[in-house]
Scaffold this motif. Structure first.
Motif, PDB file in Angstrom:
ATOM      1  N   THR A 203       0.806  -1.222   0.000  1.00  0.00           N
ATOM      2  CA  THR A 203       0.000   0.000   0.000  1.00  0.00           C
ATOM      3  C   THR A 203       0.838   1.270   0.000  1.00  0.00           C
ATOM      4  O   THR A 203       0.338   2.344  -0.336  1.00  0.00           O
ATOM      5  N   GLN A 204       2.121   1.156   0.398  1.00  0.00           N
ATOM      6  CA  GLN A 204       2.946   2.353   0.555  1.00  0.00           C
ATOM      7  C   GLN A 204       4.396   2.016   0.246  1.00  0.00           C
ATOM      8  O   GLN A 204       4.891   0.960   0.645  1.00  0.00           O
ATOM      9  N   VAL A 205       5.080   2.928  -0.479  1.00  0.00           N
ATOM     10  CA  VAL A 205       6.466   2.710  -0.888  1.00  0.00           C
ATOM     11  C   VAL A 205       7.297   3.944  -0.577  1.00  0.00           C
ATOM     12  O   VAL A 205       6.913   5.072  -0.933  1.00  0.00           O
ATOM     13  N   TYR A 206       8.422   3.728   0.065  1.00  0.00           N
ATOM     14  CA  TYR A 206       9.413   4.790   0.281  1.00  0.00           C
ATOM     15  C   TYR A 206      10.766   4.248  -0.156  1.00  0.00           C
ATOM     16  O   TYR A 206      11.084   3.076   0.105  1.00  0.00           O
ATOM     17  N   ALA A 207      11.573   5.072  -0.820  1.00  0.00           N
ATOM     18  CA  ALA A 207      12.866   4.579  -1.296  1.00  0.00           C
ATOM     19  C   ALA A 207      13.919   5.668  -1.254  1.00  0.00           C
ATOM     20  O   ALA A 207      13.618   6.869  -1.361  1.00  0.00           O
TER      21      ALA A 207
END
Length: 359
Positions: A203-207
Motif C-alpha cells: 500500500t505504501q512505498v518509500y525509497a
C-alpha cells in the motif's frame, strides 16, 4: 534428450551473455521434456561457445531468423538486454510462440500488462524468469512462515549486497533510461518479487536511491521500504557498495526471528560449470544455515540452526514444461511481474522526489 511425455519441446534462446549462457541454457538443457534447439547471438565467439557447450544446438545471428522458423519451435526464451524484452516478447507472441522472459519483463507495469493481454488474447504462455523464488534461503523462509515458527511476521529485512567499488560498465550500469539498467530494476526485481510472494500487496512505498561510485551513471545503492496491506513492513537493500555484507534475511516475528547469511549457491555452481542433477545440487554447508530464536543474537549462538532447504532453480523450467504440456499453472505470470513493476516504479518516484508513494 527424450522427454517423459514424448517428443521434447524445442526451445529457442535469444541472448547468450550472462543470463543466457549461465542460467537459461544449462537449465533448459537439463529439464526433462525440453531441448535447446537454437541460440540467437550475433557474437561469433558466443556462437562457438554455445555449440561447444551444447553439442547439436543451432546458432543464428538475429531473432528474425528464429521467428522465421516459428513452426519448428515450441518456446522462445528471451535473455537479451532489458530494453529488448518488450519488442522481442511481442514479436514472439505475434509469431504464435509461448515465451519466457528474463526479469524485468518490461520497463513499466503498463508494458507488462500489455504483453500479458496479448498473450491471453492469443492463448499463449508468457512467463517471467524470477529464479530467486527457488533460492535455498527463500524456500526455507517460506517453510518457516507456513509452519508458524516465527508467529506473525512484523518486519522482513532482505539484502542483496555486493562489494564492487569500481563500476564494470556495460548496459547494466548505463545512465540511459532506455537501457533499464541500475540496481533498482536489476537486484530490486528479485527482492521486491520475494516480498510480494511472502506478504502480498503493498500500500505504501518509500525509497532512497543514490549513485556512490566515481564514474557510475546509475543507482548503485538503494533502499526500499514497503508497507504491505496485512501490516508487514519490508525493508529491502540492494547495493554494489557494501564493504561489509549484511544478512541476506533478517525476519522478525511475534514469537521468533530468522537470520540467514550468504547467497544461494546455485549461481556460483552454474558459473563454475556444474549442472542441475549433479551430486549435492543446491545444498549448502551446515556452517551457513540460518538460525531461529528470540532474545539473543545468532552471532553469539542464540537460537537454533535451521537446515537450509536445497535451492531448486530447475523447478522453474520443469513448471514451464508442465504448463505447456499439461496446462499446469504458469510458475510466474506477467501480471505478477507487473505488480512488482508497480512497486519499482513507485520506488523510483519516491527516491527521485523525496516522497512516500501510496499504491
Amino acid at each position: 534428450m527424450t522427454g517423459t511425455t514424448g517428443t521434447p519441446l524445442r526451445v529457442g534462446l535469444i541472448g547468450y551473455g550472462l543470463a543466457g549462457s549461465v542460467f537459461h541454457a544449462p537449465l533448459i538443457a537439463t529439464t526433462d521434456g525440453l531441448v535447446l534447439d537454437t541460440v540467437v547471438t550475433s557474437n561469433p565467439e558466443r556462437q562457438a561457445r554455445a555449440r561447444a557447450e551444447h553439442p547439436g544446438v543451432r546458432t543464428v545471428a538475429g531473432p528474425d531468423e528464429l521467428f522465421a522458423r516459428a513452426g519448428e519451435l515450441d518456446l522462445v526464451v528471451i535473455a537479451s538486454p532489458n530494453k529488448t524484452h518488450v519488442p522481442l516478447a511481442r514479436a514472439a507472441l505475434q509469431a504464435g510462440l509461448p515465451v519466457v522472459v528474463d526479469k524485468p519483463v518490461a520497463g513499466t507495469a503498463a508494458e507488462a500488462r500489455d504483453l500479458a493481454a496479448l498473450a491471453e488474447e492469443r492463448g499463449l504462455l508468457l512467463s517471467v524468469f524470477q529464479n530467486r523464488r527457488w533460492d535455498n534461503d527463500f524456500l526455507t523462509l517460506r517453510r518457516l512462515i507456513a509452519d508458524g515458527e516465527l508467529g506473525d511476521v512484523w518486519r522482513f529485512e532482505s539484502r542483496f549486497e555486493r562489494w564492487r567499488p569500481k563500476p564494470k560498465g556495460g548496459w547494466r550500469e548505463s545512465g540511459d533510461p532506455a537501457e533499464i539498467g541500475g540496481l533498482l530494476y536489476d537486484l530490486g526485481s528479485h527482492v521486491v518479487d520475494q516480498a510480494l510472494v511472502l506478504f502480498g500487496p503493498v500500500t505504501q512505498v518509500y525509497a532512497e536511491s543514490v549513485i556512490r561510485r566515481a564514474g557510475a551513471k546509475t543507482d548503485d545503492d538503494t533502499f526500499i521500504a514497503l508497507t504491505h496491506a496485512n501490516g508487514v513492513r519490508s525493508h529491502l537493500y540492494v547495493s554494489a557498495t557494501a564493504a561489509q555484507l549484511g544478512p541476506r534475511f533478517r525476519v522478525l516475528g511475534s514469537q521468533a526471528g530468522y537470520v540467514k547469511y550468504g547467497l544461494d549457491p546455485q549461481e556460483d555452481a552454474l558459473r563454475a560449470g556444474a549442472r542441475p542433477g549433479s551430486e549435492g545440487w543446491g545444498r549448502e554447508d551446515e556452517s551457513l544455515w540460518g538460525r531461529v530464536g528470540a532474545g539473543e543474537s545468532p552471532v553469539t549462538g542464540g537460537g537454533r540452526a535451521v537446515p537450509t532447504l536445497p535451492g531448486d532453480y530447475p523447478a522453474y523450467y520443469a513448471a514451464v514444461a508442465a504448463a505447456l504440456r499439461e496446462g499446469a499453472p504458469n510458475p510466474v505470470t506477467a501480471r505478477e511481474a507487473a505488480v512488482a513493476l508497480d512497486v519499482l516504479e513507485a520506488a523510483r518516484r519516491s527516491a527521485r522526489d523525496g516522497v512516500t508513494v501510496q499504491l
